[in-house]
Design an enzyme around this catalytic site. Structure first.
Site, short mmCIF file in Angstrom:
data_model
loop_
_atom_site.label_atom_id
_atom_site.label_comp_id
_atom_site.label_asym_id
_atom_site.label_seq_id
_atom_site.Cartn_x
_atom_site.Cartn_y
_atom_site.Cartn_z
N CYS A 181 -7.03 -3.03 4.51
CA CYS A 181 -6.75 -1.60 4.34
C CYS A 181 -7.54 -0.98 3.20
CB CYS A 181 -5.25 -1.33 4.19
SG CYS A 181 -4.86 0.42 3.98
N ARG A 190 -2.18 3.04 20.90
CA ARG A 190 -1.75 4.06 19.95
C ARG A 190 -0.28 4.48 20.12
NH1 ARG A 190 -0.09 6.04 16.41
NH2 ARG A 190 -0.17 8.17 15.68
N CYS A 240 -11.67 1.25 25.56
CA CYS A 240 -11.24 2.65 25.69
C CYS A 240 -12.41 3.57 25.34
CB CYS A 240 -10.05 2.92 24.78
SG CYS A 240 -10.43 2.98 23.02
N CYS A 264 0.84 -1.20 0.00
CA CYS A 264 0.00 0.00 0.00
C CYS A 264 0.87 1.25 0.00
CB CYS A 264 -0.89 -0.05 1.24
SG CYS A 264 -1.82 1.43 1.60
N HIS A 265 0.27 2.38 -0.36
CA HIS A 265 1.01 3.64 -0.39
C HIS A 265 1.60 4.02 0.96
CE1 HIS A 265 0.42 5.09 -4.44
NE2 HIS A 265 -0.70 4.40 -4.42
N THR A 266 0.94 3.60 2.03
CA THR A 266 1.44 3.96 3.36
C THR A 266 2.79 3.27 3.62
OG1 THR A 266 -0.86 4.00 3.99
CG2 THR A 266 0.72 4.25 5.75
N CYS A 309 -9.61 3.40 17.95
CA CYS A 309 -9.23 2.86 19.26
C CYS A 309 -7.90 3.47 19.71
CB CYS A 309 -9.11 1.35 19.17
SG CYS A 309 -8.46 0.56 20.65
N HIS A 363 0.96 -3.90 6.07
CA HIS A 363 -0.18 -3.84 6.99
C HIS A 363 -1.48 -4.34 6.35
CE1 HIS A 363 -0.20 -0.18 4.66
NE2 HIS A 363 -1.50 -0.11 4.88
N GLU A 364 -1.40 -4.95 5.14
CA GLU A 364 -2.62 -5.52 4.51
C GLU A 364 -2.41 -7.02 4.43
OE1 GLU A 364 -4.42 -2.35 1.20
OE2 GLU A 364 -3.14 -3.93 0.51
N CYS A 414 -10.23 -2.43 21.06
CA CYS A 414 -10.04 -3.06 22.37
C CYS A 414 -11.36 -3.25 23.10
CB CYS A 414 -9.07 -2.24 23.22
SG CYS A 414 -9.79 -0.72 23.89
N CYS A 422 -13.48 3.24 21.67
CA CYS A 422 -14.22 2.02 21.39
C CYS A 422 -15.63 2.06 21.96
CB CYS A 422 -13.47 0.80 21.93
SG CYS A 422 -12.08 0.32 20.89
N ARG A 429 -3.71 -3.07 -6.90
CA ARG A 429 -3.02 -3.65 -5.77
C ARG A 429 -2.15 -4.82 -6.24
NH1 ARG A 429 -3.62 0.13 -2.95
NH2 ARG A 429 -4.30 0.19 -0.79
N1 APR Z 1 -5.79 14.90 -9.97
C1 APR Z 1 -6.55 13.81 -10.29
N2 APR Z 1 -6.11 12.53 -10.12
C2 APR Z 1 -4.88 12.35 -9.64
C3 APR Z 1 -4.02 13.44 -9.29
C4 APR Z 1 -4.54 14.76 -9.49
N3 APR Z 1 -3.81 15.84 -9.19
N4 APR Z 1 -2.85 12.92 -8.83
C5 APR Z 1 -2.97 11.58 -8.87
N5 APR Z 1 -4.17 11.23 -9.37
C6 APR Z 1 -4.72 9.87 -9.55
C7 APR Z 1 -3.75 8.85 -10.13
O1 APR Z 1 -3.75 8.89 -11.55
C8 APR Z 1 -4.32 7.54 -9.59
O2 APR Z 1 -5.26 6.96 -10.47
O3 APR Z 1 -5.05 9.36 -8.26
C9 APR Z 1 -5.05 7.93 -8.29
C10 APR Z 1 -4.37 7.42 -7.01
O4 APR Z 1 -4.46 6.05 -7.00
P1 APR Z 1 -3.33 5.12 -6.37
O5 APR Z 1 -2.01 5.75 -6.56
O6 APR Z 1 -3.55 3.74 -6.88
O7 APR Z 1 -3.67 5.20 -4.78
P2 APR Z 1 -4.62 4.37 -3.80
O8 APR Z 1 -4.00 3.09 -3.42
O9 APR Z 1 -6.01 4.33 -4.35
O10 APR Z 1 -4.58 5.32 -2.53
C11 APR Z 1 -5.02 6.65 -2.62
O11 APR Z 1 -5.24 7.03 -0.30
O12 APR Z 1 -4.20 5.52 1.07
C12 APR Z 1 -4.36 6.87 0.77
O13 APR Z 1 -2.93 8.71 0.75
C13 APR Z 1 -3.03 7.39 0.35
O14 APR Z 1 -2.27 8.33 -1.70
C14 APR Z 1 -3.06 7.31 -1.14
C15 APR Z 1 -4.55 7.46 -1.46
ZN ZN Z 2 -10.22 0.82 22.09
#
Ligand code: APR
Ligand code: ZN
Length: 374
Positions: free
Chosen positions: A174, A115, A100, A45-47, A111, A67-68, A97, A103, A369
């Site tokens: 996630c 943390r 808290c 994931c992006h995180t 929760c 984390h997924e 939990c 929760c 993904r």
């Molecule tokens: N305007 C429009 N669309 C945009 C822009 C913009 N300025 N910048 C990026 N995008 C589009 C990308 O083309 C892509 O299709 O946003 C989409 C983001 O998708 P992913 O990169 O696959 O991200 P995703 O896994 O869906 O997560 C999205 O959520 O988890 C949070 O902050 C985290 O950046 C992550 C967001």
């Molecule tokens: Zn809790």
């Protein structure tokens, strides 16, 4: 019961901006209130990338990211009664939990019980269960699924249907749950309404899926990648606007297209400019804009306060507002009953030793993904 240390493989993040390194690590047995899991699959994931790139102010190295996940309980520590070895489980980065003040409130899923230690990359007793080359290695988001075995708090894990394929339902830990829950829980999208979603990655498309389920009349995708319209249709996207092809600000384009603005908007990118555009594209009097994207540290959002005075509402949520241990097993059931799409979000599969490829395809925008099979 006595359990021994397990020696296994993990993708270790030694330092920011460096590729993950496949290492042999030692995983200590679970202490009281902890569970050791044999991880079978994990999403990327992006995180994870955010922390690996050194953007996370809480990021600690060396660490084991991820984390997924999905896996099997290998052993449980003293006092753990809700799980036993062999159970099929999904680790949860937002714990539950049941005790808290968060929760006990129906208003939130955040929760607070573990943390501070989770943020510090350690188990609730303040120590790590991972060692590599004689060094202690930090945990990540209370999950650390980029390892064949991991240890989590008993509050950060739920049992799921043993029939469910873990290399799919791991994604309910996630991204999919985050988007789907934002539509159902946070925005509470109503039948017949108009919606715009910024960012059609896994998160944005999961929002679309929730909006379709709620009977939204129009679900407009907003993305700078033109391929995303076709990609979004199976998830419920009905129209598409590419901001790059517009001469005027996107707020203006969308307000005209929808007779004054949208009932609901969602920001699924993590960009403070699109967050503003999403709020300002809402209909006067009742439009609700929900932020799901995680902006870089230190960024701030802005708009004219008049936007709120005139009835637009700015909201946000983490993990789709789901109370994690209650919700994830139910989401898995919904998937098993074919009422929730999950398989369609898996673009690639990789073995653990190719995990850096999963980061690569994510950065190239090729993957909804990737699932890593351990
Ligand atoms: N305007 C429009 N669309 C945009 C822009 C913009 N300025 N910048 C990026 N995008 C589009 C990308 O083309 C892509 O299709 O946003 C989409 C983001 O998708 P992913 O990169 O696959 O991200 P995703 O896994 O869906 O997560 C999205 O959520 O988890 C949070 O902050 C985290 O950046 C992550 C967001
Ligand atoms: Zn809790």
């Amino acid at each position: 019961m006595f359990y021994s240390v397990i020696t296994c493989s993990a993708a270790v993040a030694w330092a920011p901006k460096e590729p993950l390194s496949l290492e042999t690590v030692e995983v200590a047995p679970p202490k009281a209130g902890e569970v050791r899991i044999k991880v079978l699959a994990t999403g990327v994931c992006h995180t994870d990338a955010y922390t690996l790139n050194g953007h996370d102010p809480e990021g600690l190295f060396p660490c084991i990211l991820g984390h997924e996940g999905g896996g099997l309980v290998e052993s449980v520590g003293e006092g753990v009664t809700h799980l036993s070895p062999g159970d099929h489980v999904v680790p949860l980065y937002i714990p539950q939990c049941y005790d808290c003040k968060f929760c006990k409130s129906p208003k939130t899923n955040l929760c607070g019980r573990i943390r501070s230690t989770q943020g510090a990359g350690v188990m609730p007793d303040g120590t790590s269960r991972f060692t590599c080359k004689g060094k202690s290695v930090f945990h990540f988001m209370g999950c650390s699924t980029f390892c064949e075995y991991t240890v989590v708090s008993e509050f950060s894990i739920c049992k799921v249907d043993p029939e469910a394929p873990l290399d799919k339902v791991c994604l309910l830990g996630c991204g999919i749950s985050t988007g789907y829950g934002a539509a159902l829980n946070t925005a509470d999208v109503q039948p017949g309404s108009s919606v715009a979603i910024w960012g059609l990655g896994a998160v944005g498309l999961a929002v679309a899926m929730g909006c379709r389920e709620r009977g939204a009349a129009r679900v407009i995708g907003v993305d700078i990648n033109p391929d995303k319209f076709e990609a979004g249709k199976p998830f419920g996207i009905t129209e598409f606007v590419n901001p790059k092809e517009q001469e005027r600000p996107i707020q203006q384009v969308l307000t005209e297209l929808t007779d004054g603005g949208l009932d609901y908007t969602f920001e699924c990118i993590g960009n403070v400019h699109t967050m503003r555009a999403a709020l300002e594209s809402c209909h006067k009097g009742w439009g609700v804009s929900t932020i799901l994207g995680v902006a870089a540290a230190g960024q701030e959002i802005s708009t004219r306060p008049f936007q709120l005075v005139t009835g637009r509402v700015w909201k946000g949520c983490a993990f789709g507002g789901w109370k994690s241990r209650d919700a994830v097993p139910q989401l898995v059931q919904k998937y098993m009953q074919k009422k929730l799409m999950v398989d369609e979000f898996v673009t690639f599969n990789f073995p653990l030793d190719q995990i850096n490829e999963a980061f690569k395809v994510m950065h190239e925008g090729k993957a909804l993904r990737s699932v890593v099979n351990l």
